[in-house]
Design a protein around this motif. Structure first.
Motif, PDB file in Angstrom:
ATOM      1  N   LEU A  32      54.652  34.626  62.670  1.00 56.09           N
ATOM      2  CA  LEU A  32      53.624  35.296  63.466  1.00 56.09           C
ATOM      3  C   LEU A  32      52.280  34.576  63.365  1.00 56.09           C
ATOM      4  CD1 LEU A  32      54.056  39.118  62.859  1.00 56.09           C
ATOM      5  CD2 LEU A  32      53.998  37.962  65.066  1.00 56.09           C
ATOM      6  N   LEU A  33      51.880  34.242  62.147  1.00 61.11           N
ATOM      7  CA  LEU A  33      50.529  33.707  61.937  1.00 61.11           C
ATOM      8  C   LEU A  33      50.493  32.180  61.859  1.00 61.11           C
ATOM      9  CD1 LEU A  33      49.096  36.178  59.268  1.00 61.11           C
ATOM     10  CD2 LEU A  33      48.736  36.181  61.726  1.00 61.11           C
ATOM     11  N   GLY A  34      51.622  31.581  61.600  1.00 62.93           N
ATOM     12  CA  GLY A  34      51.640  30.126  61.362  1.00 62.93           C
ATOM     13  C   GLY A  34      51.514  29.875  59.868  1.00 62.93           C
ATOM     14  N   ARG A  35      52.432  29.051  59.319  1.00 65.07           N
ATOM     15  CA  ARG A  35      52.450  28.837  57.865  1.00 65.07           C
ATOM     16  C   ARG A  35      51.102  28.302  57.376  1.00 65.07           C
ATOM     17  NH1 ARG A  35      56.005  28.745  53.905  1.00 65.07           N
ATOM     18  NH2 ARG A  35      57.676  29.371  55.284  1.00 65.07           N
ATOM     19  N   GLU A  36      50.462  27.427  58.209  1.00 63.16           N
ATOM     20  CA  GLU A  36      49.213  26.795  57.746  1.00 63.16           C
ATOM     21  C   GLU A  36      48.085  27.814  57.588  1.00 63.16           C
ATOM     22  OE1 GLU A  36      50.669  26.547  60.587  1.00 63.16           O
ATOM     23  OE2 GLU A  36      49.248  26.715  62.249  1.00 63.16           O
ATOM     24  N   ASN A  37      48.257  29.007  58.192  1.00 61.39           N
ATOM     25  CA  ASN A  37      47.185  30.012  58.074  1.00 61.39           C
ATOM     26  C   ASN A  37      47.401  30.970  56.908  1.00 61.39           C
ATOM     27  OD1 ASN A  37      45.800  29.113  60.355  1.00 61.39           O
ATOM     28  ND2 ASN A  37      47.247  30.192  61.687  1.00 61.39           N
ATOM     29  N   LEU A  38      48.473  30.848  56.213  1.00 64.08           N
ATOM     30  CA  LEU A  38      48.749  31.795  55.118  1.00 64.08           C
ATOM     31  C   LEU A  38      48.070  31.333  53.835  1.00 64.08           C
ATOM     32  CD1 LEU A  38      52.531  32.623  55.610  1.00 64.08           C
ATOM     33  CD2 LEU A  38      50.526  33.851  56.443  1.00 64.08           C
ATOM     34  N   ARG A  39      47.660  32.297  53.044  1.00 63.36           N
ATOM     35  CA  ARG A  39      47.054  31.976  51.742  1.00 63.36           C
ATOM     36  C   ARG A  39      48.110  31.387  50.810  1.00 63.36           C
ATOM     37  NH1 ARG A  39      42.236  34.080  50.746  1.00 63.36           N
ATOM     38  NH2 ARG A  39      41.596  35.917  51.938  1.00 63.36           N
ATOM     39  N   THR A  40      47.657  30.502  49.979  1.00 60.21           N
ATOM     40  CA  THR A  40      48.589  30.003  48.966  1.00 60.21           C
ATOM     41  C   THR A  40      48.265  30.640  47.622  1.00 60.21           C
ATOM     42  OG1 THR A  40      47.107  28.143  48.702  1.00 60.21           O
ATOM     43  CG2 THR A  40      49.074  27.795  50.076  1.00 60.21           C
ATOM     44  N   GLU A  41      47.016  31.164  47.509  1.00 61.14           N
ATOM     45  CA  GLU A  41      46.627  31.823  46.256  1.00 61.14           C
ATOM     46  C   GLU A  41      46.013  33.180  46.589  1.00 61.14           C
ATOM     47  OE1 GLU A  41      43.877  29.269  44.345  1.00 61.14           O
ATOM     48  OE2 GLU A  41      45.391  27.718  44.028  1.00 61.14           O
ATOM     49  N   PRO A  42      46.047  34.120  45.636  1.00 60.06           N
ATOM     50  CA  PRO A  42      45.419  35.414  45.942  1.00 60.06           C
ATOM     51  C   PRO A  42      43.915  35.245  46.183  1.00 60.06           C
ATOM     52  CG  PRO A  42      46.418  35.392  43.732  1.00 60.06           C
ATOM     53  CD  PRO A  42      46.592  34.029  44.311  1.00 60.06           C
ATOM     54  N   PRO A  43      43.311  36.095  47.013  1.00 60.83           N
ATOM     55  CA  PRO A  43      41.877  35.955  47.284  1.00 60.83           C
ATOM     56  C   PRO A  43      41.048  36.237  46.027  1.00 60.83           C
ATOM     57  CG  PRO A  43      42.728  37.998  48.192  1.00 60.83           C
ATOM     58  CD  PRO A  43      43.900  37.252  47.667  1.00 60.83           C
ATOM     59  N   PRO A  44      39.918  35.567  45.878  1.00 63.27           N
ATOM     60  CA  PRO A  44      39.116  35.742  44.645  1.00 63.27           C
ATOM     61  C   PRO A  44      38.295  37.023  44.693  1.00 63.27           C
ATOM     62  CG  PRO A  44      38.073  34.161  46.091  1.00 63.27           C
ATOM     63  CD  PRO A  44      39.304  34.611  46.805  1.00 63.27           C
ATOM     64  N   LEU A  45      38.982  38.155  44.658  1.00 59.68           N
ATOM     65  CA  LEU A  45      38.251  39.427  44.701  1.00 59.68           C
ATOM     66  C   LEU A  45      37.702  39.740  43.309  1.00 59.68           C
ATOM     67  CD1 LEU A  45      40.648  41.614  46.863  1.00 59.68           C
ATOM     68  CD2 LEU A  45      38.520  40.526  47.548  1.00 59.68           C
ATOM     69  N   PRO A  46      36.477  40.254  43.249  1.00 56.03           N
ATOM     70  CA  PRO A  46      35.933  40.575  41.921  1.00 56.03           C
ATOM     71  C   PRO A  46      36.693  41.752  41.303  1.00 56.03           C
ATOM     72  CG  PRO A  46      34.455  41.297  43.659  1.00 56.03           C
ATOM     73  CD  PRO A  46      35.576  40.569  44.333  1.00 56.03           C
ATOM     74  N   GLU A  47      36.885  41.675  39.996  1.00 58.69           N
ATOM     75  CA  GLU A  47      37.516  42.788  39.284  1.00 58.69           C
ATOM     76  C   GLU A  47      36.382  43.647  38.752  1.00 58.69           C
ATOM     77  OE1 GLU A  47      40.781  43.584  38.569  1.00 58.69           O
ATOM     78  OE2 GLU A  47      41.363  42.039  40.024  1.00 58.69           O
ATOM     79  N   VAL A  48      36.166  44.783  39.356  1.00 58.95           N
ATOM     80  CA  VAL A  48      35.051  45.606  38.887  1.00 58.95           C
ATOM     81  C   VAL A  48      35.500  47.050  38.653  1.00 58.95           C
ATOM     82  CG1 VAL A  48      33.020  44.376  39.774  1.00 58.95           C
ATOM     83  CG2 VAL A  48      34.356  45.786  41.304  1.00 58.95           C
ATOM     84  N   ASP A  49      34.793  47.706  37.764  1.00 58.63           N
ATOM     85  CA  ASP A  49      35.153  49.085  37.453  1.00 58.63           C
ATOM     86  C   ASP A  49      34.563  50.025  38.512  1.00 58.63           C
ATOM     87  OD1 ASP A  49      32.645  48.176  36.053  1.00 58.63           O
ATOM     88  OD2 ASP A  49      32.442  50.362  36.006  1.00 58.63           O
ATOM     89  N   GLN A  50      35.065  51.241  38.508  1.00 56.98           N
ATOM     90  CA  GLN A  50      34.676  52.193  39.548  1.00 56.98           C
ATOM     91  C   GLN A  50      33.166  52.458  39.570  1.00 56.98           C
ATOM     92  OE1 GLN A  50      35.554  56.682  39.848  1.00 56.98           O
ATOM     93  NE2 GLN A  50      37.431  55.687  40.426  1.00 56.98           N
ATOM     94  N   LEU A  51      32.580  52.609  38.386  1.00 49.41           N
ATOM     95  CA  LEU A  51      31.153  52.939  38.322  1.00 49.41           C
ATOM     96  C   LEU A  51      30.314  51.825  38.966  1.00 49.41           C
ATOM     97  CD1 LEU A  51      28.831  54.717  37.478  1.00 49.41           C
ATOM     98  CD2 LEU A  51      28.941  53.717  35.201  1.00 49.41           C
ATOM     99  N   THR A  52      30.715  50.582  38.725  1.00 50.19           N
ATOM    100  CA  THR A  52      29.962  49.470  39.323  1.00 50.19           C
ATOM    101  C   THR A  52      30.059  49.520  40.847  1.00 50.19           C
ATOM    102  OG1 THR A  52      30.545  48.208  37.381  1.00 50.19           O
ATOM    103  CG2 THR A  52      29.686  46.949  39.245  1.00 50.19           C
ATOM    104  N   VAL A  53      31.244  49.856  41.322  1.00 53.12           N
ATOM    105  CA  VAL A  53      31.431  49.944  42.783  1.00 53.12           C
ATOM    106  C   VAL A  53      30.566  51.076  43.343  1.00 53.12           C
ATOM    107  CG1 VAL A  53      33.094  50.443  44.621  1.00 53.12           C
ATOM    108  CG2 VAL A  53      33.757  48.998  42.699  1.00 53.12           C
ATOM    109  N   VAL A  54      30.593  52.227  42.662  1.00 48.59           N
ATOM    110  CA  VAL A  54      29.800  53.373  43.124  1.00 48.59           C
ATOM    111  C   VAL A  54      28.323  52.985  43.165  1.00 48.59           C
ATOM    112  CG1 VAL A  54      28.989  55.687  42.492  1.00 48.59           C
ATOM    113  CG2 VAL A  54      31.429  55.144  42.407  1.00 48.59           C
ATOM    114  N   ARG A  55      27.841  52.351  42.075  1.00 46.95           N
ATOM    115  CA  ARG A  55      26.412  51.982  42.047  1.00 46.95           C
ATOM    116  C   ARG A  55      26.084  51.009  43.176  1.00 46.95           C
ATOM    117  NH1 ARG A  55      25.741  51.623  35.587  1.00 46.95           N
ATOM    118  NH2 ARG A  55      25.505  53.864  35.308  1.00 46.95           N
TER     119      ARG A  55
END
Ligand SMILES: Cc1ncc(COP(=O)(O)O)c(C=O)c1O
Length: 487
Positions: A32-55
């Motif tokens: 559907l998307l084309g192999r070249e458009n797929l991620r090879t690694e997980p996205p670098p999302l920050p690991e943050v706790d709930q309170l930090t997100v709320v703030r």
């Protein structure tokens, strides 16, 4: 969505959804998307706790200006406080979880509410029939103009009645809606009192050099200069004598509701801005509502569906041969109608009258105070808003209305509407609304006094404002042309 999560969510009763098996073959994602458009690694999302997100998100929300946090005197926008009870009512599951494709038998409650709201709006406007389908003031205008065209077509005059006459003080949506509807737009000037120049209107109502006749006159009363059109009855008379209809832009109804009715003024069609007058948070592009009400002779032309009573049940009728047709998917922005209904019921007749009285009182108090700093464009009593002209001030200091508006942000005030109406040089248009206290209005006056003094003593601080906002002054033309919607 990852497969296991999808499965979990689809379990009956899990979150109330159960997804059917797709009946078309599903292609693999790389196809559907084309192999070249797929991620090879997980996205670098920050690991943050709930309170930090709320703030983080609470802090972001606090950067925003809203009626709940700041005085918001945006002229022509009626940014008044919206009582939270209306939100509570609109959130009731019986309203919030309705589906527009539900069987009519199962939506009798909301149909009843809509029918009653139509009746209430007719009462407030002095009209006979109403549709709630318009999704905003501008769409209400468009519907109204479709009705104008349908009426003239019905009378065999569609080809001759091609001109819409609009006062030069009108909101920009008026001429835009008329042009969008295929009419020729003609402007009539305002007199020195800010009201329609009657002799200019009389001239405009005559056939033009091609023999084309006026189809309608659009009026706003009080107009966008905050002035009540005292000659409105005469305006209606000469408009009707010329065979045209009188359209009423009801966006400024906050100033007169319960006191005067457009229907009694001689208007044939009007729209309401429910989100402004009847209390729905707006201004952020959220859903609005622009119901249109008409005199009885125009009822057959209203858009479908129409809510009808039949055998003690309410139903949506499409059987209207003269109707202008459908103008909105389903039945309009129904939850805005729910808020308006709750607002009207909770205020009651006396409450609505009091709104108009206090809106006018606040505007006149503020105008009187500010007149000591900047001249009022059209002196004398105003209704819900007034316009200041900073023309002379700019001449003396080199500082523009724009700079003053930006500096107001540093003082914690949302800036008023500027450079509108275009008929006033260096215009600043202020609408305080009825929900503000005297203390707030006085603080706003003090802020403008300080800015006036700064403009003489330290003009650079005004010219380069704002200084306290998350971003300083933007090149707005560049920002609009080279839009960046992500960091
Ligand atoms: C006088 C007037 N007419 C029409 C409109 C258009 O309403 P909307 O923004 O809901 O389309 C406005 C909006 O501010 C207005 O002030």
């Amino acid at each position: 969505m990852p497969e296991p999560l999808l499965k979990e969510l689809s379990k009956p009763g899990r979150v109330g959804i159960s997804l059917p098996e797709p009946d078309v073959p599903v292609k693999p994602i790389d196809e559907l998307l084309g192999r070249e458009n797929l991620r090879t690694e997980p996205p670098p999302l920050p690991e943050v706790d709930q309170l930090t997100v709320v703030r983080h998100f609470i802090r972001l929300s606090q950067l925003n200006y809203s009626v709940d946090t700041h005085f918001y005197p945006l002229g022509s926008c009626t940014m008044k406080y919206n009582p939270k009870v209306n939100e509570e009512v609109a959130k009731l599951p019986g309203f919030a979880f309705l589906h527009p494709l539900q069987d009519e038998e199962t939506v009798q409650g909301i149909l009843k509410l809509m029918k009653e709201l139509e009746r209430m709006l007719c009462e407030i406007g002095g009209m006979d029939a109403c549709t709630l389908q318009g999704a905003a003031g501008a769409q209400g205008e468009f519907i109204g103009l479709l009705l104008v065209r349908a009426w003239h077509r019905y009378r065999g005059e569609e080809d001759k009645r091609t001109r819409i006459i609009v006062p030069d003080s009108a909101h920009g949506t008026n001429p835009a809606s008329a042009a969008r509807c295929g009419f020729i737009v003609e402007s009539v000037p305002s007199g020195s009192d800010g009201c329609i120049d009657l002799s200019a209107l009389e001239k405009a109502l005559k056939p033009d050099r091609n023999g084309q006749l006026p189809a309608a006159v659009m009026v706003t009363n009080p107009n966008t200069l905050g002035k009540f059109e005292r000659e409105i009855v005469k305006v209606a008379e000469i408009t009707h004598e010329a065979g045209a209809l009188l359209y009423y832009d009801g966006a400024n109804l906050n100033a007169i509701m319960g006191k005067a009715k457009p229907g009694d003024m001689g208007c044939d069609i009007m729209h309401f801005n429910l989100h402004k007058t009847f209390s729905t948070p707006h201004g952020g592009g959220g859903p609005g509502s622009g119901p249109v009400a008409v005199k009885a002779f125009l009822e057959p032309f209203l858009p479908v569906p129409v809510i009808e009573e039949c055998d003690d049940k309410l139903r949506l009728s499409y059987d209207r041969p003269l109707s202008v047709g459908r103008v909105h998917s389903f039945y309009g922005n129904v939850l805005v109608a729910v808020r308006a209904y709750a607002y009207i019921l909770s205020m009651g007749t006396e409450g609505l009258e009091r709104v108009a009285e206090d809106a006018v009182l606040n505007a006149n108090y503020l105008m009187h105070k500010l007149a000591q700093i900047f001249p009022v464009a059209f002196p004398g009593l105003c209704k819900h808003e007034f316009v200041l002209s900073l023309r002379q001030f700019k001449h003396e200091t080199g500082i523009r209305t724009w700079d003053v508006a930006k500096r107001l942000l540093d003082y914690g005030f949302y800036a008023p509407t500027v450079y509108f109406p275009i008929t006033v040089e260096e215009a600043m248009m202020v609408e305080p609304t009825e929900t503000e206290t005297k203390e707030t209005l006085d603080a706003f006056v003090e802020a403008l006094k300080s800015i006036f003094e700064e403009s003489h003593e330290n003009p650079q601080i005004v010219r380069s404002a704002p200084h306290k906002t998350p971003v300083s002054r933007l090149d707005e033309a560049k920002a609009a042309r080279e839009l960046k919607v992500r960091w």
